[in-house]
Design a protein around this motif. Structure first.
Motif, short mmCIF file in Angstrom:
data_model
loop_
_atom_site.label_atom_id
_atom_site.label_comp_id
_atom_site.label_asym_id
_atom_site.label_seq_id
_atom_site.Cartn_x
_atom_site.Cartn_y
_atom_site.Cartn_z
N THR B 102 0.84 -1.20 0.00
CA THR B 102 0.00 0.00 0.00
C THR B 102 0.87 1.25 0.00
N LEU B 108 -2.17 3.79 7.53
CA LEU B 108 -2.75 2.52 8.00
C LEU B 108 -2.14 2.12 9.34
N ARG B 181 -8.52 -7.25 4.51
CA ARG B 181 -9.31 -6.42 3.59
C ARG B 181 -10.52 -5.84 4.30
N LEU B 184 -9.29 -2.97 6.34
CA LEU B 184 -8.88 -1.82 5.53
C LEU B 184 -10.08 -1.08 4.97
N ASN B 185 -11.15 -1.81 4.70
CA ASN B 185 -12.33 -1.19 4.12
C ASN B 185 -13.34 -0.74 5.17
#
Lengths: 177, 186
Positions: B102, B108, B181, B184-185
Motif C-alpha cells: 500500500t 494505515l 481487507r 482496511l475497508n
C-alpha cells in the motif's frame, strides 16, 4: 517491531532476491521428481539444499549449492548479469556391517579412499562409507527464473541431466546392502 | 561360534542405523517443514524472496509477483527431542502472515495503532490475529500463530502430504486476507 518482520532483510529490488527465487524454484522442481528437501543452509550469497530421493534405491542424497558471483548490485547486474555457480553433489552410501564385506571393500577401494578423482568434469570423492560425485555449472540466474514455463522447463531439464550424469558415475560404487 | 558373534555384531550395527535414522529424521523436522512449505507456495504461484534462520526459528517470505501480495512464515519445531516427539507427537509453531502493498502504510499504521499497543500482541496464543507494518517496503500485514501437527503431513520414509499442508496454509491465508481487507475497508 512487534512481529518477526524485522527478521527479513530490506531487499529493495527484486534482483536482491533472485537467489532465493531460484532456490524456491529448485525445491519445487525437485519435489516434482520425488526428491524431498531435508536440509537447508542459507547465507547471503550462498545457499545449499540437500534432497533425499524417494524412489531411487541407489542415491542416498543430492545437494545443490547456489553460489552467487555477480549481480548483487545494480551496476554488476547491468555489466555481467546474475552469474552464479550451481554445484550438484550426489552421494552413494554403502551400509555395510559384516566385517568380511568391510574388509573386502577396504582392500578393493583402498586406492580410492579419501582421494579426489576427476571423470570428465565430475569430481569423485571417496569417503569411508560414501562416494560423492560433484559437478559445477556456471549459470545466469535470469535464465532459470521469472520466465514462466520456459524457465521452469529449463531448470527441470538441467537438474535431471545433472542427476543423470552424476548417477552414472556413481553406479559402480553402489554395493548391494 | 565366531560366525554367530559376527551375526550378532551385524544385527547391532543394523539396529543402530535404524535408531540413528530415527534421531536424524526427527532433528530434520524443521528443514522438512521448510521443504514442505516451499513447493506448496511456489506451486501456487508465489516466489520465495527470503529464507533465513536464527537456528531455532526459520523465516520464509513469499511474494505473488503480479499482485505483490506477500506471505510470511515463522516456523519453529516444538519437538526437537525424540522423547518429546514420541510422547506428545511432532508439533511446530507456525506463524503465518499475509501482507498487501500500500502507498498509505503510515496512515494505515496509525489506524491499527491501538491494536498494536494491545497487551495481547505479544502472545503466541493460537488464533490471535495481530497487525504489523513494514513501513520501508510499504506493506501492512496480519498474522496468526498456529500449532501444526507434523505427523499429519510427514510420514515415515519422507512421505509428505503436500495436499493437506497446502489446504491448511491456503485456508489460513484466505482467512487472513479476508480479515485484512475487511479492516482496511471498514
Amino acid at each position: 517491531m512487534l512481529s518477526f518482520l524485522s527478521q527479513f532483510q530490506h531487499k529493495q529490488e527484486m534482483r536482491e532476491s533472485k537467489d532465493e527465487i531460484l532456490i524456491g524454484e529448485i525445491v519445487f522442481a525437485m519435489t516434482r521428481i520425488n526428491y524431498v528437501a531435508i536440509t537447508f543452509h542459507a547465507h547471503d550469497d550462498r545457499q545449499a539444499v540437500t534432497f533425499k530421493p524417494k524412489d531411487d534405491p541407489m542415491l542416498h542424497s543430492l545437494t545443490i549449492i547456489l553460489d552467487r558471483k555477480t549481480g548483487d548490485s545494480a551496476i554488476g547486474q547491468a555489466l555481467m548479469g546474475s552469474k552464479a555457480t550451481l554445484t550438484f553433489q550426489a552421494e552413494v552410501k554403502n551400509y555395510m556391517a559384516d566385517p568380511d564385506d568391510l574388509l573386502h571393500m577396504y582392500k578393493t577401494d583402498l586406492k580410492n579412499m579419501f582421494k579426489l578423482t576427476i571423470a570428465g568434469q565430475i569430481k569423485l570423492n571417496h569417503q569411508l562409507n560414501s562416494v560423492l560425485a560433484t559437478k559445477k555449472l556456471i549459470i545466469d540466474v535470469d535464465d532459470y527464473i521469472l520466465k514462466g514455463e520456459t524457465s521452469s522447463k529449463k531448470l527441470q531439464e538441467t537438474i535431471q541431466a545433472m542427476i543423470g550424469e552424476l548417477r552414472e558415475q556413481l553406479v559402480p560404487y553402489k554395493k548391494a546392502n | 561360534m565366531q560366525e554367530d558373534m559376527e551375526a550378532v555384531y551385524v544385527e547391532l550395527v543394523q539396529s543402530s542405523w535404524k535408531k540413528y535414522e530415527e534421531y536424524i529424521h526427527n532433528k530434520r523436522m524443521d528443514d522438512l517443514l521448510i521443504g514442505g512449505v516451499i513447493p506448496v507456495m511456489v506451486g501456487d504461484g508465489y516466489a520465495l524472496i527470503d529464507l533465513s534462520s536464527d537456528g531455532i526459528n526459520h523465516y520464509l517470505r513469499f511474494e505473488q509477483l503480479d499482485s505483490r501480495e506477500r506471505i510470511i512464515f515463522r516456523l519453529t519445531n516444538l519437538s526437537e527431542e525424540l522423547v518429546t516427539a514420541k510422547v506428545l507427537g511432532r508439533h511446530a509453531q507456525v506463524v503465518i502472515g499475509y501482507g498487501e502493498h500500500t502507498q498509505k502504510t503510515q496512515t494505515l499504521f496509525e489506524t491499527f495503532k491501538s491494536e498494536m499497543k494491545s497487551a495481547f500482541l505479544d502472545t503466541n496464543e493460537p488464533g490471535v490475529v495481530t497487525v504489523d507494518a513494514d513501513v520501508t517496503a510499504g506493506y501492512i500485514y496480519v498474522q496468526v500463530s498456529l500449532i501444526f501437527d507434523l505427523d499429519s503431513y510427514f510420514r515415515e520414509g519422507y512421505d509428505i502430504d503436500y495436499l493437506l499442508l497446502r489446504k491448511h496454509i491456503m485456508a489460513t491465508v484466505q482467512s487472513l486476507q479476508k480479515y485484512l481487507r475487511g479492516r482496511l475497508n471498514a
